[in-house]
Design a protein around this motif. Structure first.
Motif, mmCIF file in Angstrom:
data_model
loop_
_atom_site.group_PDB
_atom_site.id
_atom_site.type_symbol
_atom_site.label_atom_id
_atom_site.label_comp_id
_atom_site.label_asym_id
_atom_site.label_seq_id
_atom_site.Cartn_x
_atom_site.Cartn_y
_atom_site.Cartn_z
ATOM 1 N N LEU A 130 30.696 43.454 51.737
ATOM 2 C CA LEU A 130 30.102 44.353 50.758
ATOM 3 C C LEU A 130 31.117 44.639 49.656
ATOM 4 O O LEU A 130 32.309 44.803 49.916
ATOM 5 N N GLY A 131 30.629 44.730 48.417
ATOM 6 C CA GLY A 131 31.525 45.013 47.299
ATOM 7 C C GLY A 131 32.500 43.874 47.068
ATOM 8 O O GLY A 131 32.088 42.730 46.880
ATOM 9 N N PHE A 132 33.796 44.194 47.103
ATOM 10 C CA PHE A 132 34.794 43.150 46.893
ATOM 11 C C PHE A 132 36.033 43.479 47.730
ATOM 12 O O PHE A 132 36.249 44.610 48.164
ATOM 13 N N PHE A 133 36.854 42.446 47.956
ATOM 14 C CA PHE A 133 38.081 42.591 48.728
ATOM 15 C C PHE A 133 39.231 42.906 47.770
ATOM 16 O O PHE A 133 39.343 42.304 46.705
ATOM 17 N N GLU A 134 40.101 43.850 48.159
ATOM 18 C CA GLU A 134 41.251 44.194 47.322
ATOM 19 C C GLU A 134 42.411 44.594 48.227
ATOM 20 O O GLU A 134 42.229 45.344 49.193
ATOM 21 N N ALA A 135 43.583 44.068 47.925
ATOM 22 C CA ALA A 135 44.790 44.422 48.687
ATOM 23 C C ALA A 135 45.995 44.329 47.764
ATOM 24 O O ALA A 135 46.055 43.486 46.868
ATOM 25 N N CYS A 136 46.951 45.204 47.994
ATOM 26 C CA CYS A 136 48.189 45.238 47.220
ATOM 27 C C CYS A 136 49.344 45.015 48.200
ATOM 28 O O CYS A 136 49.509 45.784 49.162
ATOM 29 N N TYR A 137 50.132 43.941 48.002
ATOM 30 C CA TYR A 137 51.192 43.641 48.948
ATOM 31 C C TYR A 137 52.310 42.855 48.245
ATOM 32 O O TYR A 137 52.190 42.507 47.066
ATOM 33 N N ARG A 138 53.392 42.569 49.022
ATOM 34 C CA ARG A 138 54.543 41.874 48.449
ATOM 35 C C ARG A 138 54.610 40.437 48.972
ATOM 36 O O ARG A 138 54.389 40.185 50.173
ATOM 37 N N LEU A 139 54.912 39.515 48.033
ATOM 38 C CA LEU A 139 55.096 38.107 48.387
ATOM 39 C C LEU A 139 56.558 37.723 48.155
ATOM 40 O O LEU A 139 57.200 38.197 47.205
ATOM 41 N N LYS A 140 57.063 36.836 49.033
ATOM 42 C CA LYS A 140 58.470 36.419 48.941
ATOM 43 C C LYS A 140 58.608 35.313 47.910
ATOM 44 O O LYS A 140 57.887 34.315 47.940
ATOM 45 N N ARG A 141 59.559 35.507 46.977
ATOM 46 C CA ARG A 141 59.878 34.453 46.013
ATOM 47 C C ARG A 141 60.813 33.442 46.670
ATOM 48 O O ARG A 141 61.376 33.682 47.749
ATOM 49 N N VAL A 201 51.991 41.987 44.241
ATOM 50 C CA VAL A 201 50.776 41.357 43.690
ATOM 51 C C VAL A 201 49.563 42.206 44.046
ATOM 52 O O VAL A 201 49.545 42.915 45.058
ATOM 53 N N LEU A 202 48.556 42.122 43.170
ATOM 54 C CA LEU A 202 47.244 42.725 43.443
ATOM 55 C C LEU A 202 46.280 41.578 43.723
ATOM 56 O O LEU A 202 46.047 40.740 42.852
ATOM 57 N N ASP A 203 45.755 41.531 44.928
ATOM 58 C CA ASP A 203 44.863 40.449 45.362
ATOM 59 C C ASP A 203 43.440 40.994 45.399
ATOM 60 O O ASP A 203 43.144 41.949 46.132
ATOM 61 N N ARG A 204 42.545 40.416 44.577
ATOM 62 C CA ARG A 204 41.152 40.845 44.535
ATOM 63 C C ARG A 204 40.257 39.627 44.687
ATOM 64 O O ARG A 204 40.526 38.581 44.077
ATOM 65 N N GLY A 205 39.226 39.740 45.491
ATOM 66 C CA GLY A 205 38.322 38.614 45.710
ATOM 67 C C GLY A 205 36.917 39.082 46.023
ATOM 68 O O GLY A 205 36.679 40.239 46.366
ATOM 69 N N LYS A 206 35.981 38.137 45.926
ATOM 70 C CA LYS A 206 34.567 38.466 46.144
ATOM 71 C C LYS A 206 33.847 37.223 46.652
ATOM 72 O O LYS A 206 34.098 36.113 46.170
ATOM 73 N N ALA A 207 32.941 37.416 47.613
ATOM 74 C CA ALA A 207 32.135 36.299 48.117
ATOM 75 C C ALA A 207 31.152 35.870 47.035
ATOM 76 O O ALA A 207 30.460 36.699 46.451
ATOM 77 N N VAL A 208 31.091 34.541 46.760
ATOM 78 C CA VAL A 208 30.204 34.043 45.699
ATOM 79 C C VAL A 208 29.138 33.097 46.232
ATOM 80 O O VAL A 208 28.197 32.762 45.506
ATOM 81 N N GLU A 209 29.279 32.652 47.487
ATOM 82 C CA GLU A 209 28.265 31.800 48.102
ATOM 83 C C GLU A 209 28.039 32.257 49.541
ATOM 84 O O GLU A 209 28.973 32.689 50.224
ATOM 85 N N PHE A 210 26.784 32.140 50.019
ATOM 86 C CA PHE A 210 26.422 32.610 51.349
ATOM 87 C C PHE A 210 25.541 31.563 52.042
ATOM 88 O O PHE A 210 24.855 30.772 51.376
ATOM 89 N N ASP A 211 25.531 31.597 53.389
ATOM 90 C CA ASP A 211 24.627 30.711 54.112
ATOM 91 C C ASP A 211 23.279 31.404 54.317
ATOM 92 O O ASP A 211 23.053 32.516 53.810
ATOM 93 N N LEU A 212 22.385 30.776 55.053
ATOM 94 C CA LEU A 212 21.041 31.328 55.240
ATOM 95 C C LEU A 212 21.056 32.645 55.986
ATOM 96 O O LEU A 212 20.129 33.463 55.864
ATOM 97 N N GLN A 213 22.076 32.867 56.824
ATOM 98 C CA GLN A 213 22.161 34.121 57.578
ATOM 99 C C GLN A 213 22.849 35.235 56.766
ATOM 100 O O GLN A 213 23.012 36.352 57.247
#
Length: 942
Positions: A598-609, A617-629
């Motif tokens: 539901l809505g969108f995924f968001e997380a704020c965390y640290r990545l190793k260089r 980094v701010l990581d934001r994502g959203k489902a754009v395709e779904f199956d029949l279920q």
């Protein structure tokens, strides 16, 4: 269009139409279009279809004329009923009234139109009625309701296979998605609408959708892309020569140049738009362009031109009764005058704007006006008043989701709290400002991601189409090649012809290969554009296919190593790259989203260089395709480097801690200063009491001296007359007793006796009148009861006793009162004050002139009433102004004036009416002017 409409259109185009007995409405005298001429010549039975065609093409530009034609058509339909025609006419009538801001009337009319369409089961009329109803709801900011209504209309259009209405409704729904901040959805619908218009061969509307896409990119700050889209649309419209569309496009393109800071180019395009709109008579659009030009001139620093354009916009908006744009013009003028520190004008315009937006129930605009007023109070140093206005602005704007206004109000509120030393409150307002700014930044970022995702998906689909097209071309080439070889063998005997066929084949093959190379180049350019867009936003785009477990990354951070696959859709491979303290929260957030999606995924965390340091980094994502279920099969999102933002956040935390410490120190210092100030105040109070007593004694001395001077003259004359009469009587008695009284002495005695009596009587009466006048200097608080009365009527009564003097001197007066004003006060006291001012104008100002004019202006602002009195007489000399309200001061003492009039007026206004009166310095050679300010309710005076 119904069969009846098609029939009447055919009939109207083929028959000679007789002229009508009354002319069609005109905006420009004598300027009738071909359509209007046809309507004027048509008979009643032929007139309705022609009027409907006129309304379809012109209702968006000519509301007054359209309403006139609607009334004409409805009058004909009253005699010859036709529910289908009546439904269409009422839909257009509602549209015109909506543009004029009469939404209540428009709602009633569109409800009637829809009922008629339902009663006849007419799908075409239903589509039109639902479309207009949706636009009315949108104008009332009911965007969810508008979207639902437009979807009803779209469903009917799909059912009836009405592609043109489908395209138009997709465009309107795109506007509503944009109003709901769903910019990705809005772009998708605009481009779907463009595709449908292209299929219909409608280049004009297709270009409009390009322009709409450009406006959408402008709203997310991608001005270069916006300008590209708008210039493409502008070129199409220039080729088509569509004046109405060009006027709108010039205006919208100018707004992008304005946002880019190229004010000269913006003004050139605004002028092009204005010229076309003036030629079309599109007055509603002229108002909008004038407003935009005023803003551009203001930003360019040309305030005189800005004022000129905004005042023209205000006048035209009032003329066409477009209340919303009248309010916007008043708001812009108020802001401009505020920047020039002309606060009286700014106050007037901002008050006007507030009244208009309050009547229109437009909360976001009300919040804008409150913010503007708050800034003005800040500039005037009235920080506590400014704080109250800013709080009101925040409350209203928050309910209307006007985030930009809330943000600006919090920033201004923090500055005001700091100015009055309320540092804790300033800190709280600043924290609210920072939090909202972060939230808005996140929303903007998500909107940009949604737009990029739609663009990316469209590019993917376009590449698939181009790939299939390329394969078809290759297959066609292979077939052509085989046919060419076979034909070569078959016609080997015809060498010359074979040679020509071979040459043709080679040329055709080269052309096709060139087409393929061009297609591949365009695909490469599209990819580069996507990369540049991501680079410009500083984002990495990732696409996770949950079916194949693969992760595709575009614009990948070069100094970060991230996995390209998550086996079994488990993000465990990220453990080596994510900070140990942040990984559990990241895993939990992603797991919750995959479960609920539901809505969108968001997380704020640290990545190793690669160098071992950490990057936030701010990581934001959203489902754009779904199956029949309904389970997600593909998630798309972005990674954004927010290391700088986190650094600023830490710095802000440190700064807040330091600020709190400074606040504590400042508070302690303020307490000491307050104690010292309290001591000073007590000293000043003692000094003030002493000064008041001294001033009372001095005032009493002046008053006694004045009374003595005024009464001394008539009293001295009376005493002298009595002494003379006594001497005369004694002489008369002596002559009488001596029996020496002659007839002439008797007559002389009687004559002198009569003269002395008259002299005594006149001076005694004058003394009595002076005593009555002196009594008026002390305002009687118990002789009259306060009551409600009409202010203008009360002022009129003050002129009653001066009618003959006004007529004799050919003088006149006027009372300007824009609306009825009722107040609770003492009417007789107010009449006495006005009579004193009128008497001064007649016997002082107009002493040597005829045809004098007295002007009185009445106004009310909140709980105060203002009376502005002005005449055009000879005025008051500069050296007399300082003593104007002092008792017994007059320049006409030789003509028996006592100098108590204005002093009595001052006492009545100050003590009896609870207000103030002061002399208003008029321009040179324009007479005298006074301003009276009294409470509208004397029972509430402070």
């Amino acid at each position: 269009m119904s069969k009846h409409l098609a029939f009447f259109l055919t009939l109207a185009s083929c028959c000679y139409l007789a002229p009508l007995s009354f002319a069609a409405p005109q905006e420009v005298p004598g300027a009738l279009s071909t359509q209007e001429t046809a309507i004027a010549r048509a008979s009643d039975s032929e007139k309705i279809p022609l009027i409907i065609d006129f309304l379809y093409k012109n209702v968006h530009f000519m509301q007054d004329k359209s309403l006139a034609y609607c009334r004409q058509a409805l009058a004909i339909l009253a005699k010859h009923p036709n529910p289908d025609y009546e439904s269409q006419i009422m839909s257009y009538q509602a549209t015109a009234n909506m543009y004029l801001g009469k939404t209540t009337l428009a709602t009633e009319q569109i409800t009637r139109a829809l009922a008629l369409a339902d009663s006849q089961n007419n799908d075409a009329n239903r589509i039109l009625a639902y479309k207009v109803m949706g636009r009315i709801q949108a104008s009332l900011f009911q965007h969810q309701a508008a979207l639902a209504t437009l979807e009803k209309s779209y469903d009917i259009a799909v059912k009836t296979d009405d592609n043109r209405n489908q395209a138009g409704l997709l465009r309107l729904m795109a506007y509503e998605y944009r109003n709901l901040s769903l910019l990705g959805k809005s772009l998708e619908f605009h481009l779907q609408s463009k595709k449908l218009y292209q299929a219909l061969g409608d280049n004009k509307q297709s270009a409009h959708q390009l322009a709409n896409a450009g406006s959408l990119y402008r709203s997310i700050g991608d001005l270069d892309t916006a300008l590209d889209y708008l210039l493409q649309a502008l070129k199409v419209m220039q080729d088509l020569g569509d004046a109405q569309a060009l006027a709108i496009l010039y205006n919208n393109t100018a707004r992008v140049y304005q946002s880019l800071g190229d004010y000269n180019q913006a003004l050139v395009m605004y002028q092009e738009s204005l010229t076309i709109k003036e030629e079309l008579g599109y007055r509603r659009g002229i108002v909008l362009t004038l407003l935009n030009m005023g803003e551009s001139y203001r930003l360019a620093g040309e305030n005189t031109e800005a004022l000129n354009k905004l005042e023209k916009a205000l006048a035209l908006a009032r003329e066409i009764k477009h209340t919303v744009r009248e309010g916007v013009a008043a708001l812009h003028l108020g802001k401009l005058y505020r920047e020039q520190q002309d606060f009286p004008h700014a106050e007037g315009y901002l008050t006007t704007a507030l009244d208009i937006f309050t009547r229109a129930e437009n909360p976001s605009r009300i919040a804008d006006v409150k913010l503007a007023m708050g800034k003005m109070r800040t500039m005037q140093g009235e920080h506590r008043v400014a704080i109250e206005m800013l709080k009101q602005s925040i409350k209203i704007a928050d309910k209307a989701s006007a985030n930009a206004t809330v943000l600006a109000a919090y920033r201004e509120l923090s500055l005001n709290y700091e100015q009055i030393g309320e540092f804790q409150l300033a800190l709280a307002a600043n924290k609210n400002y920072q939090g909202l700014q972060k939230e808005i930044s996140g929303q903007k970022s998500q909107q940009r991601i949604d737009v990029l995702r739609v663009s990316y998906n469209l590019d993917q689909k376009q590449r698939q189409i181009e790939s299939l097209t390329q394969k078809n071309k290759i297959s066609a080439l292979e077939i052509t090649n085989q046919i060419a070889k076979r034909n070569t063998y078959l016609i080997a005997l015809f060498f010359s012809f074979s040679l020509l066929a071979f040459v043709y084949y080679r040329i055709n093959t080269r052309r096709q290969l060139a087409t393929e190379r061009k297609a591949l180049q365009e695909i490469t350019v599209s990819k580069e554009r996507l990369k540049l867009a991501l680079w410009g936003g500083g984002n990495e785009l990732w696409d996770w296919d949950l079916g194949s477990h693969q992760v595709t990354r575009i614009n990948h951070f070069s100094d970060i190593s991230l996995p390209e696959a998550y086996p079994d859709n488990d993000i465990a491979p990220l453990k080596g790259s994510v900070h140990p303290d942040d990984y559990p929260l990241l895993a939990l957030s992603l797991e919750q989203y995959l479960t609920s999606h539901l809505g969108f995924f968001e997380a704020c965390y640290r990545l190793k260089r690669k160098d071992g340091s950490w990057m936030w980094v701010l990581d934001r994502g959203k489902a754009v395709e779904f199956d029949l279920q309904g389970n997600p099969t593909r998630i798309t999102g972005t990674l954004r480097d927010i290391s700088d933002l986190k650094s600023h956040e830490q710095a802000l935390i440190k700064l807040n801690a330091e600020l709190e410490l400074r606040v504590e120190k400042r508070t302690a210092a303020l307490k000491v200063a307050n104690r010292e100030l309290q001591d000073k105040i007590e000293e000043l109070k003692d000094l003030q009491l002493t000064l008041v007593e001294v001033e009372k004694i001095a005032s009493l001395a002046r008053l006694v001296s004045g009374i003595a001077h005024e009464i001394n003259t008539p009293l001295g004359i009376t005493i002298t007359a009595v002494s003379a009469l006594k001497e005369l009587t004694e002489a008369f008695i002596g002559s009488f007793h001596a029996q020496k009284l002659t007839r002439s002495e008797m007559e002389n005695f009687i004559s002198r006796l009569q003269t002395s009596c008259e002299l005594i009587e006149n001076n005694a009466a004058r003394s009595s009148a002076l005593i009555q006048t002196f009594k008026q200097v002390s305002v009687d608080q118990s002789s009259e009861n306060a009551k409600n009365f009409d202010l203008q009527g009360c002022i009129e009564q003050a002129f009653t006793g001066f009618k003959s003097q006004l007529a004799q001197g050919e003088h006149s007066y006027s009372i300007a009162c824009p609306r009825s004003i009722t107040i609770f006060s003492y009417p007789e006291s107010l009449i006495q004050v006005m009579a004193i001012l009128i008497e001064n104008s007649l016997f002082h100002g107009f002493e040597k002139t005829k045809g004098g004019v007295i002007r009185i202006t009445l106004s009310k602002n909140q709980d105060r009433v203002y009376i502005e009195y002005q005449d055009n007489g000879q005025g008051i000399k500069q050296e007399d102004i300082d003593q104007l309200f002092e008792p017994f001061y007059t320049t006409k003492r030789n003509k028996n004036f006592t100098g108590l009039g204005l002093h009595i007026a001052y006492n009545q206004v100050s003590h009896r009416l609870g207000g103030s009166i002061f002399y208003q310095m008029p321009p040179p050679e324009t007479g005298a002017a006074f301003t009276i300010c009294i409470p509208a309710d004397i029972s509430r005076k402070v």
